[in-house]
Write a protein that holds these residues in place. Structure first.
Motif, mmCIF file in Angstrom:
data_model
loop_
_atom_site.group_PDB
_atom_site.id
_atom_site.type_symbol
_atom_site.label_atom_id
_atom_site.label_comp_id
_atom_site.label_asym_id
_atom_site.label_seq_id
_atom_site.Cartn_x
_atom_site.Cartn_y
_atom_site.Cartn_z
ATOM 1 N N LEU A 320 10.287 -28.155 -20.219
ATOM 2 C CA LEU A 320 10.819 -27.108 -20.408
ATOM 3 C C LEU A 320 12.359 -27.070 -20.284
ATOM 4 N N TRP A 321 12.861 -28.130 -19.736
ATOM 5 C CA TRP A 321 14.823 -27.428 -19.684
ATOM 6 C C TRP A 321 14.862 -28.722 -20.940
ATOM 7 N N HIS A 322 14.269 -29.160 -21.734
ATOM 8 C CA HIS A 322 14.668 -29.555 -23.127
ATOM 9 C C HIS A 322 14.345 -28.796 -23.791
ATOM 10 N N GLU A 323 13.140 -27.184 -23.696
ATOM 11 C CA GLU A 323 12.890 -26.200 -24.691
ATOM 12 C C GLU A 323 14.006 -25.019 -24.427
ATOM 13 N N GLU A 324 14.802 -24.622 -23.091
ATOM 14 C CA GLU A 324 15.423 -24.418 -23.536
ATOM 15 C C GLU A 324 17.372 -24.693 -23.920
ATOM 16 N N ASN A 325 17.331 -25.993 -23.949
ATOM 17 C CA ASN A 325 18.393 -26.759 -24.921
ATOM 18 C C ASN A 325 17.924 -27.545 -25.783
ATOM 19 N N PRO A 326 17.621 -26.792 -26.946
ATOM 20 C CA PRO A 326 17.175 -27.925 -28.247
ATOM 21 C C PRO A 326 18.322 -28.212 -28.495
ATOM 22 N N GLU A 327 19.278 -28.166 -28.081
ATOM 23 C CA GLU A 327 20.386 -28.583 -29.239
ATOM 24 C C GLU A 327 20.816 -30.512 -28.561
ATOM 25 N N VAL A 328 20.534 -30.355 -26.969
ATOM 26 C CA VAL A 328 20.265 -31.630 -26.589
ATOM 27 C C VAL A 328 18.820 -32.262 -27.311
ATOM 28 N N GLU A 329 19.652 -33.225 -27.808
ATOM 29 C CA GLU A 329 18.547 -34.047 -28.377
ATOM 30 C C GLU A 329 18.336 -35.974 -27.841
ATOM 31 N N GLY A 330 17.508 -36.621 -27.390
ATOM 32 C CA GLY A 330 17.120 -37.785 -26.705
ATOM 33 C C GLY A 330 17.219 -37.269 -25.343
ATOM 34 N N HIS A 331 17.539 -38.359 -24.317
ATOM 35 C CA HIS A 331 17.051 -38.127 -22.763
ATOM 36 C C HIS A 331 18.734 -38.947 -22.021
#
Length: 443
Positions: A320-331
């Protein structure tokens, strides 16, 4: 082999397993004896090497293997006798770190056992099943959408300004530092404004242009542009607008039908009606499955392995965090801590997952090889031109194969339960079905 319990709290279990030095030695002897027929050493015939010499030559090399096999056999025996099923891989650690040959082997084993899943009377469940019929209005809407997709462009009257969505026909010459560059020129080029076909900033400067107008369009190529000789450079395009055309939807007639591979308009309507019926059925199935899972979630309650719950909550929070922050790629980011909402959702998923797995196991529900291959084929079709690479990847990656098998298994278990549950049929409109899907997404 001696096994002593060290922890028994909820679903957590701990044991100390001792493999005596004599047991380990016997295991080593057993392995050496099994290998003896294939061993050949100078001065001895094949298979006739003395045991003492074998042990001197190979004893240490098989010691670790014998130790591992002994502990594995003790664990298997333990699980067979207790009936415990570990939720995740047991944690096994050597207790006597200063172990030397001749000592007993002592290890600590800890794991969380899967809970006892209570029986559920599926016949007592009531599940609402929606049914939506395809009306003429829905077919007409689908036809109009096809017509809009198959739009034509009609020339605007001379002097009209180009709008976003219009097509401009143009000649252009691109220059960098006053010099034309290769691939930067064209004649009678059709461009739909707002399509994003050209580099950022180009199309926007043509909005408002008129037929016969000449414009100097100033842009900069992106830093990551595919042509290295142009990347990051400023350019000027000398553009001559030769025509401005507005979009006109195609007419809904037999000609439109043939564009989409149908014999005539009535045949196209029939195809659309079938496609919409399949879409409605899939959507209704999704809602019915959700209704069943809601009913099951209310009907059962049991303890969950903490490690499984924590792992699922972490995965949900991360996704869910990545869905809310799509500009962040990778981990490469800070650790995401699950919220109460994430934990609640994880609790539901783990509980229902364990329940469905238990039902499937007891009912001996299987996904056949044919069903699995069909699912793999459907997914491969999403990668046109790369189907073989997709097949090769799936066949060599058991985890990826399991990710395809899991939803097939779950759906078969759901069907088994629905066959026994009480189904309440409810006829709904397309909009009501759509709202039911949207309500699911918001939860």
């Amino acid at each position: 082999m001696q096994v002593n319990e060290t922890q028994n709290e909820g679903l957590k279990r701990g044991y100390e397993i001792t493999m005596s030095a004599s047991e380990l030695e016997a295991k080593v002897d057993e392995k050496l004896e099994a290998a003896r027929p294939e061993v050949q050493m100078k001065g001895f015939r094949k298979g006739k090497v003395p045991k003492a010499l074998l042990k001197k030559q190979f004893g240490k090399s098989v010691l670790g293997e014998a130790m591992q096999e002994g502990i594995d056999e003790a664990l298997k025996s333990h699980f067979d006798s207790t009936g415990d099923r570990p939720a995740m891989q047991p944690n096994v650690t050597m207790k006597n770190e200063d172990w030397k040959e001749g000592d007993d082997v002592v290890v600590d084993v800890s794991y969380e056992k899967l809970p006892e899943i209570p029986e559920v009377d599926f016949a007592s469940l009531t599940v609402e099943k929606m049914t939506a019929t395809v009306d003429d209005e829905a077919v007409d809407d689908a036809l109009n959408n096809l017509a809009a997709t198959a739009q034509n462009f009609e020339k605007r009257r001379k002097g009209s300004k180009a709008k976003d969505g219009d097509q401009v026909t143009m000649d252009f010459v691109g220059k960098i530092d006053g010099e034309a560059f290769e691939g930067g020129s064209a004649e009678d080029f059709p461009l739909v404004l707002g399509s994003g076909q050209f580099i950022p900033g180009f199309e926007e400067q043509l909005v408002g242009a008129k037929e016969g107008e000449e414009k100097a369009v100033e842009v900069s190529f992106p830093e990551d542009y595919q042509a290295p000789n142009l990347a990051g450079k400023a350019a000027v395009f000398d553009v001559t607008i030769k025509a401005v055309s507005e979009p006109k939807p195609a007419e809904v007639n037999d000609e439109l039908a043939t564009k989409y591979g149908a014999e005539d308009l009535e045949a196209l309507k029939g195809q659309l009606r079938e496609r919409l019926a399949a879409e409605y059925a899939n959507a209704a199935r999704t809602v019915t499955k959700r209704n069943l899972l809601d009913a099951l979630d209310k009907a059962v309650d049991f303890d969950l392995p903490p490690s499984m719950l924590d792992s699922e909550a972490q995965q949900i929070a991360h996704q869910l965090w990545h869905e809310e922050n799509p500009e962040v790629e990778g981990h490469n980011h800070e650790k995401i801590e699950p919220t109460e909402e994430h934990i609640t959702l994880a609790t539901r998923r783990v509980r229902l997952g364990l329940l469905l797995a238990e039902v499937g196991q007891k009912q001996e529900i299987q996904v056949s090889d044919q069903e699995l291959q069909q699912a793999v084929f459907r997914q491969a079709q999403q990668y046109p031109g790369q189907e073989k690479a997709f097949f090769d990847f799936i066949q060599s990656n058991q985890q990826a194969l399991q990710q395809i098998r899991a939803p097939l298994f779950e759906d078969k278990v759901v069907d088994h339960i629905l066959e026994q549950a009480k189904i309440e049929e409810k006829t709904v409109t397309k909009d009501e079905l759509q709202k039911a899907i949207e309500d699911m997404d918001e939860e």
